[in-house]
Write an enzyme that holds these catalytic residues in place. Structure first.
Site, PDB file in Angstrom:
ATOM      1  CG  ASP A 117     -65.311   2.888  18.380  1.00 42.07           C
ATOM      2  OD1 ASP A 117     -65.676   2.721  19.555  1.00 42.07           O
ATOM      3  OD2 ASP A 117     -64.802   3.944  17.952  1.00 42.07           O
ATOM      4  CD  GLU A 171     -68.559   1.450  21.742  1.00 42.11           C
ATOM      5  OE1 GLU A 171     -67.809   1.537  22.731  1.00 42.11           O
ATOM      6  OE2 GLU A 171     -68.585   2.295  20.830  1.00 42.11           O
ATOM      7  CG  ASP A 229     -62.127   6.416  17.086  1.00 40.93           C
ATOM      8  OD1 ASP A 229     -62.432   6.491  18.301  1.00 40.93           O
ATOM      9  OD2 ASP A 229     -62.171   7.387  16.308  1.00 40.93           O
TER      10      ASP A 229
END
Length: 485
Positions: A228, A324, A406
């Protein structure tokens, strides 16, 4: 032109070295790069001349069949015409022999690629933002680059010099032993070389077909890692075995911001260039500007070094990496976060993870852009309806889990790989549909404005030898299954 395919067991990799050319070699490097720019501008002007001529003739009511023929923009066609023109055109006749033919081929190839990108973008076959018509390159702002594909291209045995066509032997700032050793062993072959001036110095990049070790594998091939990315912490890495690691953001630009402000004030007090009046910069301005640029170059070098070390560590340890699909362009439009997002280099991290996982025999999974990794509870899988950006601690209303925002997102990304393999429906598996609150994981409709002849494009509404339909509104795929790449 057919794309080069490496042999089985080989990959195409670049080896980049800084150069230390003398004054004469530096002038010849600039001459070659300038020749590439001139060839590019000639190709753009030659092709566009027929486009504007057709538009002028059409305005007089001339039939389509009687208009001026289209001029082709393929590399072979451009090279054939340029080889005839360069000997008689006064713009090239006096000096074209001073540079290698590869310099002109570089400019013509770039022009052909620019026209191809424009054509595919107009037909809606190219992803990303719409590509406009090719434009001429300015001598003041164009980057200096030249590519060599034939001729004497080699790394010298002393491992401190390289040889390029028409440029001769140039000393390198660093040792080339890593590439020379592989070439000597027969596990690497140079395909091309590109010289480029950036960050205040010359570089040469060798495109090499290199053999990768067959037994190369990550240290923990069975472990899945979710990455992340963020601004406060550059990356939060959570693996499938419960481990979590926080990588702080070095913020190289913010560290140098105070120094850059001081140097920028010094530059503004000097007499700089003014294109409107033709004023040339003073020597004191050039010295101050060079000092400021050195700080910018150092920041860029530190950022590149840190990102390479981070991605090499991630891909070398974990067998599967989940990242992502961030909308970085949209994030840069946020005036409060744009500077820190640009300094972090999110897109560069994803790009490096992509090819380094392939080198190490790992697997990379890209989570869908609309997958709610931050809103989903990593313990009970309940999805929150809203989670503002300023809320940095995730609190689950169902199981009372309290965890860093996170870290929670990284754990969900790590669990996403299992969902893709087993089909649990967490990632929008086609067989099982999970609740999607507020449609947060669904792509919105994209509307593209009509591109008709009334827009004033040179050459009319269609491109040569192509009768394509105008790009209309398209519904994008609404499935949220992540792509395996």
């Amino acid at each position: 032109m057919k794309k080069f395919e490496p042999r089985p067991g080989f990959v195409v990799q670049a080896f980049r070295f800084a150069l230390d050319p003398n004054v004469t070699q530096g002038q010849r490097l600039r001459s070659h790069c300038g020749a590439a720019r001139v060839a590019y501008n000639w190709a753009v002007g030659w092709v566009m001349a027929s486009w504007w001529q057709r538009k002028a003739e059409a305005s007089y009511g001339i039939a389509e069949e009687e208009l001026t023929p289209w001029r082709p923009w393929s590399l072979l066609a451009l090279r054939k015409v340029f080889n005839e023109v360069k000997k008689t055109d006064p713009r090239f006749a006096g000096w074209w022999e001073e540079n290698s033919k590869e310099a002109y081929s570089t400019g013509l190839a770039n022009a052909a690629a620019a026209f191809d990108n424009y054509a595919t973008s107009k037909r809606g076959q190219r992803e990303g933002r719409r590509v406009g018509m090719p434009r001429r390159k300015s001598k003041r702002t164009a980057g200096l680059a030249c590519r060599f594909t034939t001729g004497a291209i080699r790394v010298e045995p002393d491992r401190r010099h390289v040889t390029l066509p028409r440029l001769g032997t140039i000393r390198t700032h660093e040792s080339t032993r890593k590439l020379h050793r592989r070439i000597t062993n027969g596990t690497a072959r140079i395909l091309s070389a590109t010289v480029r001036f950036e960050r205040g110095r010359w570089f040469v990049s060798f495109q090499v077909e290199i053999q990768r070790a067959a037994d190369r594998a990550p240290v923990r091939p069975e472990v899945v890692a979710g990455v992340d990315l963020g601004v406060k912490c550059l990356a939060v890495i959570a693996d499938s075995q419960g481990g979590v690691r926080f990588v702080p953001n070095p913020a190289h630009y913010d560290s140098a911001l105070k120094q850059l402000k001081r140097l920028s004030r010094r530059v503004s007090r000097r007499r700089g260039p003014d294109r409107r009046t033709g004023q040339r910069p003073s020597r004191r301005w050039a010295i101050a500007n060079a000092e400021r640029n050195r700080v910018h170059h150092r920041v860029a070098n530190l950022r590149a070094d840190g990102l390479h070390k981070l991605t090499t560590e991630i891909t070398g340890e974990y067998g599967t990496v989940v990242v992502e699909d961030l909308n970085v362009a949209g994030m840069l439009r946020n005036r409060r976060l744009a500077r820190r997002v640009a300094d972090a280099g999110f897109a560069e991290i994803r790009r490096q993870v992509e090819y380094k996982t392939a080198w190490n025999g790992g697997r990379r999974i890209v989570a869908d852009r609309w997958y709610p990794s931050s809103k989903t509870c990593s313990a009970c899988r309940v999805v929150k309806a809203k989670l503002p950006l300023h809320v940095r601690v995730f609190t689950c209303d169902a199981c009372d889990l309290v965890i860093d925002r996170d870290e929670n997102a990284a754990r969900n990304l790590a669990a996403l790989a299992t969902a893709v393999t087993t089909g649990t429906g967490v990632a929008g598996d086609p067989g099982v549909q999970t609740p999607k609150p507020r449609g947060a994981d669904r792509k919105t409709r994209t509307t593209t404005r009509s591109r008709k002849a009334a827009g004033g494009r040179a050459g009319g509404a269609t491109l040569p030898h192509q009768r394509q339909k105008e790009t209309r509104d398209r519904h994008q795929d609404t499935e949220t299954q992540p792509a395996l790449r």
